[in-house]
Motif scaffolding. Structure first.
Motif, PDB file in Angstrom:
ATOM      1  N   THR A 210      -4.757  -6.032  -2.725  1.00  0.00           N
ATOM      2  CA  THR A 210      -5.155  -4.729  -3.242  1.00  0.00           C
ATOM      3  C   THR A 210      -5.383  -4.774  -4.758  1.00  0.00           C
TER       4      THR A 210
ATOM      5  N   THR B 260      -4.112  -2.579  -8.048  1.00  0.00           N
ATOM      6  CA  THR B 260      -2.928  -1.749  -8.309  1.00  0.00           C
ATOM      7  C   THR B 260      -3.210  -0.814  -9.487  1.00  0.00           C
TER       8      THR B 260
ATOM      9  N   SER C  10      -1.262   1.667  -5.311  1.00  0.00           N
ATOM     10  CA  SER C  10      -0.827   0.428  -4.677  1.00  0.00           C
ATOM     11  C   SER C  10       0.156  -0.329  -5.575  1.00  0.00           C
TER      12      SER C  10
ATOM     13  N   TYR D  43       0.461  -6.041   0.967  1.00  0.00           N
ATOM     14  CA  TYR D  43       0.983  -5.290   2.114  1.00  0.00           C
ATOM     15  C   TYR D  43       0.793  -6.105   3.398  1.00  0.00           C
TER      16      TYR D  43
ATOM     17  N   LEU E  35       4.689  -2.657   2.132  1.00  0.00           N
ATOM     18  CA  LEU E  35       4.704  -3.513   0.949  1.00  0.00           C
ATOM     19  C   LEU E  35       5.639  -4.699   1.170  1.00  0.00           C
TER      20      LEU E  35
ATOM     21  N   ASP F  70      -8.904   4.349   0.487  1.00  0.00           N
ATOM     22  CA  ASP F  70      -7.507   3.992   0.762  1.00  0.00           C
ATOM     23  C   ASP F  70      -7.197   3.939   2.253  1.00  0.00           C
TER      24      ASP F  70
ATOM     25  N   ILE G 202      -3.994   2.122   3.681  1.00  0.00           N
ATOM     26  CA  ILE G 202      -3.780   0.982   2.795  1.00  0.00           C
ATOM     27  C   ILE G 202      -4.363   1.341   1.427  1.00  0.00           C
ATOM     28  N   PRO G 203      -3.533   1.435   0.400  1.00  0.00           N
ATOM     29  CA  PRO G 203      -4.026   1.858  -0.911  1.00  0.00           C
ATOM     30  C   PRO G 203      -4.834   0.762  -1.610  1.00  0.00           C
ATOM     31  N   GLU G 204      -6.052   1.105  -2.025  1.00  0.00           N
ATOM     32  CA  GLU G 204      -6.900   0.219  -2.830  1.00  0.00           C
ATOM     33  C   GLU G 204      -7.094  -1.157  -2.179  1.00  0.00           C
TER      34      GLU G 204
END
Length: 341
Positions: free
Chosen positions: A9, A11, A15, A19, A35, A307, A330-332
Motif C-alpha cells: 500500500t 501510507t 494505511s 496487509y 495489518l 480503498d 484495503i486502504p491505498e
C-alpha cells in the motif's frame, strides 16, 4: 483450501503498511485484510523461496528495500537497505541465484542484491540509466521494471526512454551483454510478462495505453515487435494510465489494468495474434495492481483511490471475468501477491 494474499500500500492517508487476507477457494470469498507489518509506503512486494518478503520502503528522505520474515500472524523486518532519495517501484526475484532486483522510477537506477536463508541481505551492484522520450512525463529515464526472462537474463523497462533492456547477470550480480529494444516513441514501457513457451513477451505501455506483442530471441536476448493494440476503448477521451499486466498459466489470456478508465482489459492469444475479448470495470478507482491465484480461477485487483479490492472469478476456458466480491476494504492498495497456505 485457502491462499494467503499480501497487499502492498501507500501510507499517505489511513494505511499503515502491509496487509494480509485469505482467499477461500471453496466459498469464493476474500477475508477482510489485516495489518501484519507497519511500514512506510510498501508499494511493491515480492516473495522468495525462503518465504522472505521484500518490500519497497520509504524512511524519511531515504528509500530502498526491506527484507521481512513471515511468521504465523505477522512479518518482522530483518534487514533494510536504503539510500538517499526516492524509493523504488518494483522488486524482482531470482530464486536460482538468490538475487533480488529493484527498479527505481525516480532515479533511473536498477540495484541488485543477494539474499539467502542464512546470510545478511546485501547490495551487490547498481546501474544508472539515461534517456528521454517525447511526452512531458518522459523528461528522463524512469525505470519501472527489472525481472527475469525465462532463460535467466534480466529485463529492464525504461518508461522514460521508450526502451526495454536485456542483460546477462554474473555471479557477482553485475549486468553485462546489454541488448536494447526501442518501442514506438511515447509508448512508455512499464511492465512485461513472458509466454510460458519463452518465445513471446507482452509489454504494456503506461502513457500510451497500449500493449505490444514481442518476439523474444533466446539466442541473444533481443526482442522484435509483431503487434500493438490499445487497452482502452477508442471512445475514451479522459486520462488513462495502463498499469499491471499478467498472463494466465496456460499462456492463452493476458490481462491489463487501466487507471482512469478503471477497468481490466482481457486479451486472448492464439500463438499468432492478440485480440481483445472483454473490458470489465474494477468496481473501484485507480487499479494499479492485480494478481491471478494459483488455481487460475480467481483474479484480485486492488483499487488505490477507492480503498477497496475486487475479487473476480476467472473462466479457465474463456478467460473472461465475473464479479464475486466488490467491497473488500484495503486502504491505498497498490500491490497484490498470492502465496499458498
Amino acid at each position: 483450501m485457502t491462499e494467503k494474499i499480501f497487499f502492498g500500500t501507500y501510507t499517505k492517508k489511513t494505511s499503515q503498511g502491509i496487509y494480509q487476507a485469505d482467499l477461500n477457494e471453496t466459498n469464493n470469498t476474500c477475508s477482510k485484510p489485516a495489518l501484519i507489518c507497519t511500514l512506510s509506503n510498501p508499494t511493491y512486494l515480492n516473495i522468495n523461496r525462503y518465504q522472505q518478503i521484500f518490500a519497497v520502503v520509504k524512511d524519511n528522505n531515504l528509500g530502498g528495500v526491506a527484507q521481512l520474515n513471515l511468521n504465523s500472524h505477522s512479518a518482522e523486518i530483518t534487514e533494510q537497505i536504503v539510500a538517499s532519495g526516492a524509493a523504488p517501484c518494483y522488486i524482482g526475484i531470482d530464486n536460482q541465484r538468490d538475487l533480488v532486483f529493484s527498479a527505481n522510477y525516480h532515479t533511473g537506477v536498477v540495484r541488485v542484491y543477494r539474499s539467502t536463508a542464512n546470510q545478511p541481505f546485501k547490495l551487490l551492484s547498481e546501474k544508472k540509466f539515461s534517456g528521454k522520450g517525447p511526452r512531458p512525463e518522459q523528461e528522463a529515464s524512469h525505470i519501472h521494471y527489472a525481472d527475469l526472462t525465462p532463460d535467466q537474463r534480466l529485463t529492464v523497462c525504461d518508461l522514460g526512454a521508450d526502451r526495454v533492456y536485456t542483460f546477462e547477470i554474473t555471479a557477482a550480480g553485475t549486468l553485462t551483454h546489454e541488448q536494447v529494444f526501442e518501442t514506438e516513441a511515447g509508448f512508455a514501457p512499464r511492465h512485461l510478462v513472458f509466454h510460458p513457451n519463452g518465445n513471446f513477451a507482452f509489454l504494456v505501455g503506461e502513457l500510451s495505453s497500449q500493449i505490444a506483442v514481442l518476439k523474444y530471441n533466446a539466442h541473444d536476448g533481443t526482442f522484435s515487435q509483431i503487434q500493438q493494440l490499445t487497452t482502452i476503448p477508442a471512445t475514451w477521451d479522459k486520462h488513462n494510465g495502463a498499469a499491471a499486466i499478467k498472463i494466465s498459466a496456460d499462456g492463452k489470456f493476458i490481462y491489463v489494468s487501466n487507471r482512469g478508465h478503471d477497468s481490466i482489459a482481457v486479451f486472448a492469444w492464439d500463438q499468432e495474434k492478440l485480440r481483445l475479448i472483454q473490458t470489465i470495470s474494477v468496481a473501484g478507482s485507480f487499479p494499479r495492481d492485480f494478481a491471478i491465484d494459483r488455481t487460475g480461477k480467481f483474479l484480485l485487483v486492488a483499487n488505490q483511490e477507492s480503498d477497496n479490492a475486487t475479487l473476480f472469478s476467472r473462466s479457465i476456458q474463456s478467460g473472461q471475468l465475473a464479479y464475486l466480491q466488490k467491497d473488500i476494504p484495503i486502504p491505498e492498495g497498490v500491490c497484490v501477491k498470492f502465496i499458498q497456505d
